[in-house]
Write a protein that holds these residues in place. Structure first.
Motif, PDB file in Angstrom:
ATOM      1  N   THR A 174       0.706  -1.451   0.161  1.00 17.74           N
ATOM      2  CA  THR A 174       0.241   0.050   0.394  1.00 17.74           C
ATOM      3  C   THR A 174       0.909   1.372  -0.310  1.00 17.74           C
ATOM      4  N   LYS A 191       1.776   6.404   0.459  1.00 18.28           N
ATOM      5  CA  LYS A 191       0.638   5.647  -0.199  1.00 18.28           C
ATOM      6  C   LYS A 191       0.232   4.991  -1.603  1.00 18.28           C
ATOM      7  N   LYS A 195      -1.093   5.019  -5.541  1.00 16.46           N
ATOM      8  CA  LYS A 195      -2.263   5.401  -5.761  1.00 16.46           C
ATOM      9  C   LYS A 195      -2.416   3.936  -7.314  1.00 16.46           C
ATOM     10  N   ARG A 196      -3.497   3.480  -6.870  1.00  9.40           N
ATOM     11  CA  ARG A 196      -4.073   1.974  -7.466  1.00  9.40           C
ATOM     12  C   ARG A 196      -4.996   2.064  -8.883  1.00  9.40           C
TER      13      ARG A 196
END
Length: 128
Positions: free
Chosen positions: A69, A109, A111-112
């Motif tokens: 993540t 974090k 990015k997805r």
């Protein structure tokens, strides 16, 4: 004639076997001690440079679940690079020797994209 894009195996190693964390670096399944910190395959052609830091990845949202993540610049810095290739294969090997230069972790974090089920639904209905 189609040109084959070269794949590169990048191996990051410590400068010495006694570098910090040596007791935790093991080859599996035998468990023998190694100076390899990390390895990756690259086909983008963007190879490491001296001064680059190795990226580290983890799951800060659900550590027990696995997956990734977050990422950050790691504590290992590339100091020397050796490149190898063979005339009979498009595969290259790059060995990066690294020194331990710890920094304060700055986890970011990742990015997805959309989950696979959402993408498949868009394809089947033709709607975005």
């Amino acid at each position: 004639m189609t040109k084959v894009k070269a794949e590169t195996w990048i191996v990051y190693k410590t400068e010495t076997m006694s570098a910090p964390g040596w007791e935790n670096r093991q080859l599996l399944p035998a468990g023998s001690i190694t100076d390899i910190i990390s390895e990756e395959w690259d086909s983008s052609g963007h190879l490491p440079k001296i001064g680059d830091r190795i990226r580290e990845y983890t799951n800060l949202d659900n550590p027990e679940q696995g997956g990734i993540t977050h990422s950050r610049d790691g504590d290992w810095v590339v100091t020397t690079i050796h490149q190898f290739s063979s005339p009979d294969t498009p595969t290259h090997i790059v060995v990066c020797y690294c020194s331990y230069q710890p920094i304060t972790p700055n986890w970011v974090k990742l990015k997805r994209g959309k989950p696979i089920n959402d993408m498949l639904e868009t394809v089947s209905t033709g709607v975005e």
